[in-house]
Design a protein around this motif. Sequence first.
Motif, PDB file in Angstrom:
ATOM      1  N   THR A 200     -31.059  29.239  44.160  1.00  0.00           N
ATOM      2  CA  THR A 200     -31.966  28.103  44.113  1.00  0.00           C
ATOM      3  C   THR A 200     -32.886  28.158  45.328  1.00  0.00           C
ATOM      4  OG1 THR A 200     -30.489  26.668  45.357  1.00  0.00           O
ATOM      5  CG2 THR A 200     -30.226  26.681  42.966  1.00  0.00           C
ATOM      6  N   LYS A 201     -33.763  27.148  45.434  1.00  0.00           N
ATOM      7  CA  LYS A 201     -34.637  27.072  46.597  1.00  0.00           C
ATOM      8  C   LYS A 201     -33.842  26.913  47.887  1.00  0.00           C
ATOM      9  CE  LYS A 201     -38.073  24.224  45.109  1.00  0.00           C
ATOM     10  NZ  LYS A 201     -39.069  23.191  45.275  1.00  0.00           N
ATOM     11  N   ALA A 202     -32.757  26.184  47.793  1.00  0.00           N
ATOM     12  CA  ALA A 202     -31.936  25.900  48.968  1.00  0.00           C
ATOM     13  C   ALA A 202     -30.998  27.051  49.314  1.00  0.00           C
ATOM     14  CB  ALA A 202     -31.115  24.638  48.737  1.00  0.00           C
ATOM     15  N   GLY A 203     -30.970  28.091  48.506  1.00  0.00           N
ATOM     16  CA  GLY A 203     -30.069  29.208  48.753  1.00  0.00           C
ATOM     17  C   GLY A 203     -29.163  29.433  47.552  1.00  0.00           C
ATOM     18  N   MET A 204     -28.046  30.039  47.812  1.00  0.00           N
ATOM     19  CA  MET A 204     -27.128  30.362  46.725  1.00  0.00           C
ATOM     20  C   MET A 204     -26.090  29.253  46.563  1.00  0.00           C
ATOM     21  SD  MET A 204     -25.394  33.966  46.200  1.00  0.00           S
ATOM     22  CE  MET A 204     -24.281  34.310  44.908  1.00  0.00           C
ATOM     23  N   LEU A 205     -25.947  28.749  45.339  1.00  0.00           N
ATOM     24  CA  LEU A 205     -24.950  27.739  45.037  1.00  0.00           C
ATOM     25  C   LEU A 205     -23.813  28.374  44.257  1.00  0.00           C
ATOM     26  CD1 LEU A 205     -27.153  24.740  43.888  1.00  0.00           C
ATOM     27  CD2 LEU A 205     -26.057  25.054  46.082  1.00  0.00           C
ATOM     28  N   GLU A 206     -22.587  28.015  44.620  1.00  0.00           N
ATOM     29  CA  GLU A 206     -21.428  28.570  43.950  1.00  0.00           C
ATOM     30  C   GLU A 206     -20.536  27.444  43.465  1.00  0.00           C
ATOM     31  OE1 GLU A 206     -19.641  31.047  46.865  1.00  0.00           O
ATOM     32  OE2 GLU A 206     -21.094  32.642  46.596  1.00  0.00           O
ATOM     33  N   GLY A 207     -19.851  27.669  42.366  1.00  0.00           N
ATOM     34  CA  GLY A 207     -18.948  26.650  41.865  1.00  0.00           C
ATOM     35  C   GLY A 207     -18.201  27.141  40.641  1.00  0.00           C
ATOM     36  N   ARG A 208     -17.394  26.239  40.083  1.00  0.00           N
ATOM     37  CA  ARG A 208     -16.599  26.575  38.910  1.00  0.00           C
ATOM     38  C   ARG A 208     -16.891  25.615  37.778  1.00  0.00           C
ATOM     39  NH1 ARG A 208     -10.685  26.154  40.152  1.00  0.00           N
ATOM     40  NH2 ARG A 208     -11.004  25.472  38.056  1.00  0.00           N
ATOM     41  N   GLN A 209     -16.737  26.099  36.551  1.00  0.00           N
ATOM     42  CA  GLN A 209     -16.851  25.237  35.389  1.00  0.00           C
ATOM     43  C   GLN A 209     -15.502  24.578  35.135  1.00  0.00           C
ATOM     44  OE1 GLN A 209     -18.055  27.970  32.336  1.00  0.00           O
ATOM     45  NE2 GLN A 209     -20.154  27.198  32.411  1.00  0.00           N
ATOM     46  N   ASN A 210     -15.513  23.469  34.413  1.00  0.00           N
ATOM     47  CA  ASN A 210     -14.273  22.813  34.048  1.00  0.00           C
ATOM     48  C   ASN A 210     -13.485  23.670  33.071  1.00  0.00           C
ATOM     49  OD1 ASN A 210     -14.796  20.592  35.587  1.00  0.00           O
ATOM     50  ND2 ASN A 210     -15.733  19.447  33.927  1.00  0.00           N
ATOM     51  N   ARG A 211     -12.176  23.514  33.111  1.00  0.00           N
ATOM     52  CA  ARG A 211     -11.288  24.238  32.225  1.00  0.00           C
ATOM     53  C   ARG A 211     -10.871  23.309  31.095  1.00  0.00           C
ATOM     54  NH1 ARG A 211      -5.446  25.827  33.117  1.00  0.00           N
ATOM     55  NH2 ARG A 211      -5.253  27.281  31.432  1.00  0.00           N
ATOM     56  N   TYR A 212     -11.013  23.754  29.851  1.00  0.00           N
ATOM     57  CA  TYR A 212     -10.607  22.923  28.731  1.00  0.00           C
ATOM     58  C   TYR A 212     -10.213  23.798  27.551  1.00  0.00           C
ATOM     59  CZ  TYR A 212     -15.289  23.668  26.760  1.00  0.00           C
ATOM     60  OH  TYR A 212     -16.431  24.213  26.261  1.00  0.00           O
ATOM     61  N   LYS A 213      -9.640  23.170  26.541  1.00  0.00           N
ATOM     62  CA  LYS A 213      -9.218  23.854  25.336  1.00  0.00           C
ATOM     63  C   LYS A 213      -9.767  23.089  24.148  1.00  0.00           C
ATOM     64  CE  LYS A 213      -5.011  25.782  23.369  1.00  0.00           C
ATOM     65  NZ  LYS A 213      -3.564  25.906  23.594  1.00  0.00           N
ATOM     66  N   LYS A 214     -10.306  23.814  23.177  1.00  0.00           N
ATOM     67  CA  LYS A 214     -10.887  23.204  21.996  1.00  0.00           C
ATOM     68  C   LYS A 214     -10.011  23.542  20.793  1.00  0.00           C
ATOM     69  CE  LYS A 214     -14.772  24.901  20.368  1.00  0.00           C
ATOM     70  NZ  LYS A 214     -16.195  25.172  20.134  1.00  0.00           N
ATOM     71  N   ALA A 215      -9.784  22.550  19.925  1.00  0.00           N
ATOM     72  CA  ALA A 215      -9.004  22.753  18.715  1.00  0.00           C
ATOM     73  C   ALA A 215      -9.835  22.331  17.509  1.00  0.00           C
ATOM     74  CB  ALA A 215      -7.719  21.946  18.760  1.00  0.00           C
ATOM     75  N   ILE A 216      -9.895  23.191  16.501  1.00  0.00           N
ATOM     76  CA  ILE A 216     -10.548  22.880  15.229  1.00  0.00           C
ATOM     77  C   ILE A 216      -9.428  22.662  14.215  1.00  0.00           C
ATOM     78  CG2 ILE A 216     -12.171  23.635  13.466  1.00  0.00           C
ATOM     79  CD1 ILE A 216     -13.433  23.316  16.227  1.00  0.00           C
TER      80      ILE A 216
ATOM     81  N   VAL B 284      -2.775  14.718   6.764  1.00  0.00           N
ATOM     82  CA  VAL B 284      -1.992  15.942   6.668  1.00  0.00           C
ATOM     83  C   VAL B 284      -2.857  17.097   7.157  1.00  0.00           C
ATOM     84  CG1 VAL B 284      -0.810  17.520   5.099  1.00  0.00           C
ATOM     85  CG2 VAL B 284      -0.692  15.056   4.728  1.00  0.00           C
ATOM     86  N   VAL B 285      -2.389  17.805   8.191  1.00  0.00           N
ATOM     87  CA  VAL B 285      -3.132  18.915   8.774  1.00  0.00           C
ATOM     88  C   VAL B 285      -2.696  20.211   8.108  1.00  0.00           C
ATOM     89  CG1 VAL B 285      -3.582  20.208  10.887  1.00  0.00           C
ATOM     90  CG2 VAL B 285      -3.412  17.731  10.965  1.00  0.00           C
ATOM     91  N   ALA B 286      -3.661  20.973   7.594  1.00  0.00           N
ATOM     92  CA  ALA B 286      -3.365  22.241   6.937  1.00  0.00           C
ATOM     93  C   ALA B 286      -3.394  23.403   7.922  1.00  0.00           C
ATOM     94  CB  ALA B 286      -4.364  22.491   5.815  1.00  0.00           C
ATOM     95  N   GLU B 287      -4.325  23.378   8.885  1.00  0.00           N
ATOM     96  CA  GLU B 287      -4.505  24.517   9.775  1.00  0.00           C
ATOM     97  C   GLU B 287      -5.068  24.049  11.112  1.00  0.00           C
ATOM     98  OE1 GLU B 287      -6.955  28.750   9.685  1.00  0.00           O
ATOM     99  OE2 GLU B 287      -7.086  27.371   8.012  1.00  0.00           O
ATOM    100  N   VAL B 288      -4.675  24.742  12.199  1.00  0.00           N
ATOM    101  CA  VAL B 288      -5.196  24.452  13.537  1.00  0.00           C
ATOM    102  C   VAL B 288      -5.659  25.762  14.164  1.00  0.00           C
ATOM    103  CG1 VAL B 288      -4.656  23.575  15.832  1.00  0.00           C
ATOM    104  CG2 VAL B 288      -3.624  22.502  13.839  1.00  0.00           C
ATOM    105  N   ASN B 289      -6.899  25.802  14.601  1.00  0.00           N
ATOM    106  CA  ASN B 289      -7.444  26.943  15.345  1.00  0.00           C
ATOM    107  C   ASN B 289      -7.766  26.473  16.754  1.00  0.00           C
ATOM    108  OD1 ASN B 289      -7.391  28.518  13.039  1.00  0.00           O
ATOM    109  ND2 ASN B 289      -9.469  27.941  12.455  1.00  0.00           N
ATOM    110  N   THR B 290      -7.407  27.279  17.750  1.00  0.00           N
ATOM    111  CA  THR B 290      -7.638  26.893  19.139  1.00  0.00           C
ATOM    112  C   THR B 290      -8.428  27.960  19.870  1.00  0.00           C
ATOM    113  OG1 THR B 290      -5.553  27.854  19.864  1.00  0.00           O
ATOM    114  CG2 THR B 290      -5.537  25.519  19.292  1.00  0.00           C
ATOM    115  N   CYS B 291      -9.070  27.533  20.965  1.00  0.00           N
ATOM    116  CA  CYS B 291      -9.847  28.431  21.806  1.00  0.00           C
ATOM    117  C   CYS B 291      -9.782  27.911  23.240  1.00  0.00           C
ATOM    118  CB  CYS B 291     -11.287  28.493  21.319  1.00  0.00           C
ATOM    119  SG  CYS B 291     -12.283  29.670  22.211  1.00  0.00           S
ATOM    120  N   ASN B 292      -9.406  28.760  24.190  1.00  0.00           N
ATOM    121  CA  ASN B 292      -9.334  28.380  25.598  1.00  0.00           C
ATOM    122  C   ASN B 292     -10.638  28.720  26.304  1.00  0.00           C
ATOM    123  OD1 ASN B 292      -6.698  27.393  25.859  1.00  0.00           O
ATOM    124  ND2 ASN B 292      -5.887  29.461  25.891  1.00  0.00           N
ATOM    125  N   TYR B 293     -11.045  27.859  27.211  1.00  0.00           N
ATOM    126  CA  TYR B 293     -12.185  28.117  28.074  1.00  0.00           C
ATOM    127  C   TYR B 293     -11.707  28.044  29.516  1.00  0.00           C
ATOM    128  CZ  TYR B 293     -14.995  27.495  23.948  1.00  0.00           C
ATOM    129  OH  TYR B 293     -15.535  27.637  22.700  1.00  0.00           O
TER     130      TYR B 293
END
Length: 96
Positions: free
Chosen positions: A65-81, A47-56
């Motif tokens: 870096t030594k090789a120059g500038m690196l660019e990119g994106r982080q993964n997108r996810y959602k965390k629930a407590i 039985v779940v009493a409460e859900v807290n969520t957070c988006n990333y």
Amino acid sequence: MEILIKPILTEKMTAQGEKLNRYGFIVDPRANKLQIKAAVEAMYGVVVAEVNTCNYDGKYKSRYTKAGMLEGRQNRYKKAIVTLGGEDKIDFYSNI
């Protein structure tokens, strides 16, 4: 849509599970709190009493870096407590 992707198994979440009866999950970013609650109750039989969520968001980052500038994106996810009610417990290690 698969709501629960995987549980969060870290020292901090294990301590919260033992003391405060809270458990963490990585969930689908499109899922809302009611869907997460129903999925946890169906999968673990608790039985779940409460859900807290957070988006990333997938943030755009760059670094030098030594090789120059690196660019990119982080993964997108959602965390629930999820806080369980009563004396319910979830044992993630029972099927190992």
